[in-house]
Scaffold this motif. Structure first.
Motif, PDB file in Angstrom:
ATOM      1  N   ASP A  76       0.831  -1.199   0.000  1.00 42.43           N
ATOM      2  CA  ASP A  76       0.000   0.000   0.000  1.00 42.43           C
ATOM      3  C   ASP A  76       0.872   1.257   0.000  1.00 42.43           C
ATOM      4  N   ALA A  94      -4.581   1.395  -1.249  1.00 43.20           N
ATOM      5  CA  ALA A  94      -4.186  -0.008  -1.101  1.00 43.20           C
ATOM      6  C   ALA A  94      -3.698  -0.582  -2.427  1.00 43.20           C
ATOM      7  N   THR A  95      -3.005  -1.693  -2.337  1.00 35.06           N
ATOM      8  CA  THR A  95      -2.465  -2.347  -3.521  1.00 35.06           C
ATOM      9  C   THR A  95      -3.588  -2.715  -4.495  1.00 35.06           C
TER      10      THR A  95
END
Length: 115
Positions: A76, A94-95
């Motif tokens: 993230d 976030a990823t």
């Protein structure tokens, strides 16, 4: 014959151990990265890709900032409206997610990783 095979096996194990040690020692000096790209679009609609940024420090975006950011790294990130990763108005990304700025909002100018 069994004595020669035993010596070869020991020599093979020793060589494998030495090679593994050298490989680990050689890689330990490399900096850790957020594997994958951070992709952003500037105010002038230019698309910029930052590949595998370091997990350490503050990463500046284009001088005019970014209006859209996509996090395709494995970790993230936090987006900032300042050039030095400080101040209010941060955005947690976030990823594998993207975020688009509202037209009236200030652009993002830097990011740091969460690790």
């Amino acid at each position: 014959m069994p004595v020669i095979d035993h010596r070869r096996r020991r020599l093979g194990i020793a060589a494998g151990t030495a090679l593994l040690t050298l490989t680990v020692a050689g890689c330990s000096g490399l900096g850790r990265t957020a594997v994958g790209p951070v992709i952003y679009t500037t105010e002038r609609d230019a698309v910029v890709e930052v590949n595998s940024p370091s997990v350490k420090g503050c990463h500046r975006l284009a001088p005019a900032g970014a209006k859209e950011v996509t996090n395709e790294t494995l970790i993230d990130i936090i987006l900032y409206r300042t050039r030095n990763c400080t101040g209010p108005g941060t955005t947690y990304l976030a990823t594998t997610l993207s975020d688009v700025n509202a037209p009236s909002a200030l652009p993002w100018r830097s990011f740091s990783t969460v690790h």
